[in-house]
Structure formats: C-alpha cells, structure tokens
Design a protein around this motif. Structure first.
Motif, mmCIF file in Angstrom:
data_model
loop_
_atom_site.group_PDB
_atom_site.id
_atom_site.type_symbol
_atom_site.label_atom_id
_atom_site.label_comp_id
_atom_site.label_asym_id
_atom_site.label_seq_id
_atom_site.Cartn_x
_atom_site.Cartn_y
_atom_site.Cartn_z
ATOM 1 N N CYS A 1 0.825 -1.121 0.068
ATOM 2 C CA CYS A 1 -0.201 0.064 -0.155
ATOM 3 C C CYS A 1 0.853 1.277 -0.195
ATOM 4 O O CYS A 1 0.681 2.130 -0.652
ATOM 5 N N LEU A 2 1.798 1.348 0.947
ATOM 6 C CA LEU A 2 2.684 2.437 0.911
ATOM 7 C C LEU A 2 3.572 2.603 -0.337
ATOM 8 O O LEU A 2 3.744 3.693 -0.819
ATOM 9 N N HIS A 3 4.038 1.588 -0.764
ATOM 10 C CA HIS A 3 4.900 1.454 -2.260
ATOM 11 C C HIS A 3 3.765 2.285 -3.258
ATOM 12 O O HIS A 3 4.434 2.881 -4.170
ATOM 13 N N GLN A 4 2.608 1.971 -3.079
ATOM 14 C CA GLN A 4 1.694 2.517 -4.302
ATOM 15 C C GLN A 4 1.286 3.912 -3.877
ATOM 16 O O GLN A 4 0.600 4.460 -4.542
ATOM 17 N N GLY A 5 1.802 4.568 -2.730
ATOM 18 C CA GLY A 5 1.549 5.962 -2.790
ATOM 19 C C GLY A 5 0.274 6.168 -1.932
ATOM 20 O O GLY A 5 -0.297 7.246 -1.856
ATOM 21 N N LEU A 6 -0.184 5.229 -1.183
ATOM 22 C CA LEU A 6 -1.659 5.320 -0.690
ATOM 23 C C LEU A 6 -1.478 5.509 0.658
ATOM 24 O O LEU A 6 -0.617 4.936 1.687
ATOM 25 N N THR A 7 -2.001 6.460 1.412
ATOM 26 C CA THR A 7 -2.085 6.872 2.716
ATOM 27 C C THR A 7 -2.527 5.858 3.646
ATOM 28 O O THR A 7 -3.997 5.635 3.240
ATOM 29 N N THR A 8 -1.996 5.030 4.385
ATOM 30 C CA THR A 8 -2.620 3.788 4.875
ATOM 31 C C THR A 8 -2.624 3.695 6.483
ATOM 32 O O THR A 8 -1.677 4.271 6.960
ATOM 33 N N ARG A 9 -3.597 3.483 7.021
ATOM 34 C CA ARG A 9 -3.456 3.169 8.416
ATOM 35 C C ARG A 9 -3.872 1.746 8.907
ATOM 36 O O ARG A 9 -4.611 1.081 8.207
ATOM 37 N N ARG A 10 -3.302 1.479 9.883
ATOM 38 C CA ARG A 10 -3.355 -0.083 10.357
ATOM 39 C C ARG A 10 -4.338 -0.108 11.400
ATOM 40 O O ARG A 10 -4.207 0.786 12.526
ATOM 41 N N ARG A 11 -5.453 -1.286 11.316
ATOM 42 C CA ARG A 11 -6.410 -1.362 12.319
ATOM 43 C C ARG A 11 -5.969 -1.656 13.570
ATOM 44 O O ARG A 11 -6.176 -1.200 14.689
ATOM 45 N N SER A 12 -4.752 -2.556 13.840
ATOM 46 C CA SER A 12 -4.163 -2.981 14.605
ATOM 47 C C SER A 12 -3.526 -1.867 15.724
ATOM 48 O O SER A 12 -3.549 -2.138 16.962
ATOM 49 N N THR A 13 -3.477 -0.651 15.266
ATOM 50 C CA THR A 13 -2.758 0.330 16.149
ATOM 51 C C THR A 13 -4.077 1.238 17.021
ATOM 52 O O THR A 13 -3.598 1.849 18.000
ATOM 53 N N GLY A 14 -5.339 0.900 16.338
ATOM 54 C CA GLY A 14 -6.345 1.412 17.345
ATOM 55 C C GLY A 14 -6.484 2.862 16.940
ATOM 56 O O GLY A 14 -7.452 3.476 17.669
ATOM 57 N N GLU A 15 -5.792 3.424 16.112
ATOM 58 C CA GLU A 15 -5.924 4.864 15.913
ATOM 59 C C GLU A 15 -7.056 5.238 15.042
ATOM 60 O O GLU A 15 -7.394 4.362 14.218
ATOM 61 N N ALA A 16 -7.578 6.130 15.096
ATOM 62 C CA ALA A 16 -8.790 6.841 14.423
ATOM 63 C C ALA A 16 -8.432 7.028 12.889
ATOM 64 O O ALA A 16 -7.451 7.392 12.683
ATOM 65 N N VAL A 17 -9.205 6.476 11.896
ATOM 66 C CA VAL A 17 -9.206 6.871 10.512
ATOM 67 C C VAL A 17 -9.274 8.409 10.346
ATOM 68 O O VAL A 17 -10.155 8.822 11.013
ATOM 69 N N ALA A 18 -8.368 8.890 9.735
ATOM 70 C CA ALA A 18 -8.421 10.314 9.431
ATOM 71 C C ALA A 18 -9.028 10.553 7.973
ATOM 72 O O ALA A 18 -8.808 9.565 7.254
ATOM 73 N N SER A 19 -9.266 12.006 7.954
ATOM 74 C CA SER A 19 -10.032 12.217 6.639
ATOM 75 C C SER A 19 -9.111 12.050 5.171
ATOM 76 O O SER A 19 -9.337 11.714 4.278
ATOM 77 N N GLY A 20 -7.494 12.151 5.346
ATOM 78 C CA GLY A 20 -6.834 11.961 4.587
ATOM 79 C C GLY A 20 -6.308 10.534 4.125
ATOM 80 O O GLY A 20 -5.652 10.199 3.239
ATOM 81 N N ASP A 21 -6.761 9.502 5.185
ATOM 82 C CA ASP A 21 -6.501 8.305 5.022
ATOM 83 C C ASP A 21 -7.118 7.464 3.739
ATOM 84 O O ASP A 21 -8.497 8.048 3.669
#
Length: 423
Positions: free
Chosen positions: A282-302
C-alpha cells in the motif's frame, strides 16, 4: 494407493513436513510453537467421553462456532474438544470459546499419533468440519467404535477427481464414516460415486446460512464511522484477499480515488503473515494507509485502512457500504459470501468460486451477487453501487432473502449428530 502405502509415504515425508513448518515459522513464528502437540506429545489434559470437533483453520472455526454453541447448549454435561491445524485457527478458537472448550492441535495423520490422541481424548463422537479427510484418524476412530461425522461437508468436482485417483484409499475411508452431512445434492452424488455408503449420506444444507449476527454490530460500526467523521465518506471493503489479488484491489481503488478522492478502502488480507507485506505494498503504491491494529482513528486523508486485527472481519464488513470477497480474482475458490450478505451489504466477487458454487449460484440468481473480472470491473461496480442506491438496496435485500430461505441446516445437522450420540 491403500492406507498402508499412504502411511509409509507420510512417514517418509516427515523431513519435508518439518522443513515446511520451519519455512512457515519464518513468516509466522507461531508455527514454531507447540510442535510436540502435532505428534501427540505434550497434549493438554483432556476430559474424556465428550465430543471431539475438528476445524482445520480460521474459516472452519468460524463456521463451526454456531454448531459448537448448539452442542454446548444441548449436551452441557459433555466436554467438547476442538482441534485445528493452524496458529490462526487456534487463536480464533481460544478467542471464541476460551476455557469453554478443550483445545489442542490435531496431530499429524500418523497411526501412532492418532492413537495417542484418541487414547487421551476418548471421545464418544468425532465431528470433522467440511472436507478434512484423514484416513488414519478415521480408521483409529473406527477401531475404537467412535462414530465419525463429516459436518457441513462440501466436495467440489475438482476435489472429487483428486480423491477419485486414490479410490483404494478413499473408498475404505468413506465407508468408515457414520454420517456425511453434505451441503447440496450434487455433493452427495460425488461422495456416493467415491464409495460412501448411501445410508450415511444426508443433504442437510450449509450451516453457514444459519449465521447469527450480533444485533449491536451495525450500531457499533455506525458509531465508529461517526467518530471518524466518515458518515458521508464512501467506504468499501475487500476481504480475505490472497497474494496477487491485493494488487488488483489497489489498482481498482486508485481508479475510484480519481473520481471519489474521499473514498476509503478497508483491505483485509486472508493470512496474518501477509499483513506486513500488504502494508508495504500500500505504501509503495503511494496510498495513505492506517493499520487497524494500532487502534488509531481513521483520518480524513487516509485512503486505506489495513484490517490487520484478528476476529474483527464481521465488524469491518459492517463498517463498509459495499463488500468484495476475495480468493476469487485468483484461482483460490473464493471465501464466505454469506457474511457480508447477512450484514445487508451488496456483495461482489471475482469469477473463481469453485468452493462455493451452490451458494454463489443462489446469490447470483437472486440478484445479490455481482461478479467482476479485474480492476476495471471492480472499480466500476463499486462506484456504480454508490451512485445507484436503489440497486444497492435491491442487492442488499436479495442477499437477506437468500439467507432466510436456506436456514435450518444447523438443526438438521444436530438431529443427525444426536442419533450418533444416542440416548
């Protein structure tokens, strides 16, 4: 090939089996643990005279969950031992049932290992989910008078041809089964053609139709989307994806982003050992990616939420507007189409659905399933379902109707198992 030759070849293959375990442990370290259990050594204490149920991995464990709960309710005095073959299956069983069941790995299909396991567990009934046919385990049960039931059994044409090449091994094994509870009449005919006894083959349907959804799941998903401020964002999920499929899904998502830059993809690889590599993809393809396992909220730019948590697939489906079920754009045979349908999601898949032909046919005929051939198709269908809420609603309702029309398999299966357990 008969059972004795099969056993000899299995013993000769032990160095290769050990090498395979070591290679898998490099990607998933859990494969290096509890190895003794795979040879019936260091087994945990097991209360005897109960029910032994085998579910090879995560998918079978989830499918078996309603059956296990029903058996616990119907036979509260009987201990239930649940075995599997994979670390992820083991984690799922422990997450679902905790101390409510006895659990260990199923030993390899060696006569002495199977005998040691059965001498420890001493079950009154053995239940094998779907089509995990192990000749020595089944034969050792038969020697001890333990009835073996094949539950929710499925047998594709391809698998039937494979078993048919070894009829001297397959036919005696099937003859030792006390019940083959198959999903469809076509599968019943395939088992009979391989030598199963007609009086032990029953068409009970698929217990996957008896899926029970937590009533609060949709509400919790809506609350999380609200917390992400994503109530108006278009969200789709690609679940249970395999190697070679993630690239197609991400290509489709990039096309979608061109016209819907606020779109969010929830990408859930099938195997946990692939989480890191898919994240890097995902990162290699330039997509802003968040991992669910971190428990962080999804941001508008994800742009992508990587579903790398365990035991959350139904919840992740509930978060999405449209569901694509993987293992179907590559020749893997597909995965459970009924989970997103039960959650009221329009369902998409690729063309490779040989593991779920009957279920796929029913959903397709009802208008609840859309099939895509590649990235362009997938992007187009996802976008169309967002643009056409009336079509999305028709697919949603059609899927729910298919589930309702096919329920009852669990009760039919329980009736067959009850006859084997006796009074």
């Amino acid at each position: 090939m008969n059972r004795h030759l099969y056993t000899l070849l299995l013993h000769l293959a032990l160095p290769l089996i050990a090498l395979r375990l070591a290679l898998r442990a490099r990607k998933a370290p859990a494969y290096a643990r509890r190895i003794k259990e795979r040879f019936s050594f260091a087994l945990p204490p097991l209360k005897p005279d109960g029910i032994w149920l085998h579910a090879v991995s995560v998918g079978e464990s989830i499918a078996a969950a309603p059956l296990i709960r029903a058996l616990q309710a119907r036979y509260p005095e009987l201990p239930i031992t649940v075995t599997c073959m994979t670390p992820t299956g083991s984690e799922r069983i422990q997450a679902l049932f905790g101390d409510g069941v006895q659990h260990c790995y199923l030993p390899y299909d060696l006569p002495w290992a199977a005998a040691r396991f059965l001498n420890r567990a001493r079950p009154r009934l053995a239940v094998v989910m779907e089509t995990e046919l192990w000749p020595n385990h089944i034969h050792q049960c038969a020697r001890r008078g333990i009835p073996v039931a094949l539950a929710n059994a499925r047998l594709s044409e391809r698998s039937a041809r494979g078993y048919g090449r070894f009829k001297r091994l397959t036919t005696p094994m099937l003859a030792e089964l006390a019940l083959i509870a198959v999903q469809t009449q076509a599968e019943a005919e395939r088992f009979l053609a391989l030598g199963a006894r007609r009086d032990c083959v029953e068409v009970t349907g698929s217990i996957k139709f008896d899926l029970q959804i937590d009533a609060g799941l949709a509400q919790r998903a809506a609350e999380l989307r609200r917390a992400w401020q994503a109530e108006q964002r278009p969200v789709w999920i690609a679940a249970s994806t395999h190697a070679g499929e993630d690239e197609i899904v991400l290509a489709a998502h990039r096309q979608i982003l061109a016209s819907r830059p606020d779109a969010l993809l929830i990408l859930v690889p099938r195997h946990p050992e692939r989480f890191d590599s898919v994240h890097q993809l995902c990162l290699h393809q330039g997509l802003t990616t968040r991992r669910r396992s971190t428990g962080e909220a999804v941001a508008s730019g994800d742009q992508v939420l990587l579903g790398d948590s365990m035991g959350e697939l139904l919840f992740l489906y509930a978060l999405a507007d449209v569901a694509f079920v993987g293992g179907s754009l590559v020749a893997n045979g597909g995965h459970n189409l009924l989970e997103p349908a039960a959650l009221g999601k329009p369902v998409l898949s690729g063309p490779h659905l040989f593991n779920f032909l009957e279920i796929a046919a029913q959903l397709r005929e009802a208008g609840a399933l859309g099939e895509v051939q590649g990235a362009d198709d997938l992007a187009g269908e996802v976008a169309a379902l967002w643009r056409e809420p009336a079509r999305s609603e028709r697919m949603r309702q059609a899927g729910l109707n298919v589930l309702k029309a096919n329920q009852g398999a669990l009760e039919r299966l329980l009736a067959g198992l009850g006859r084997l357990l006796g009074p």
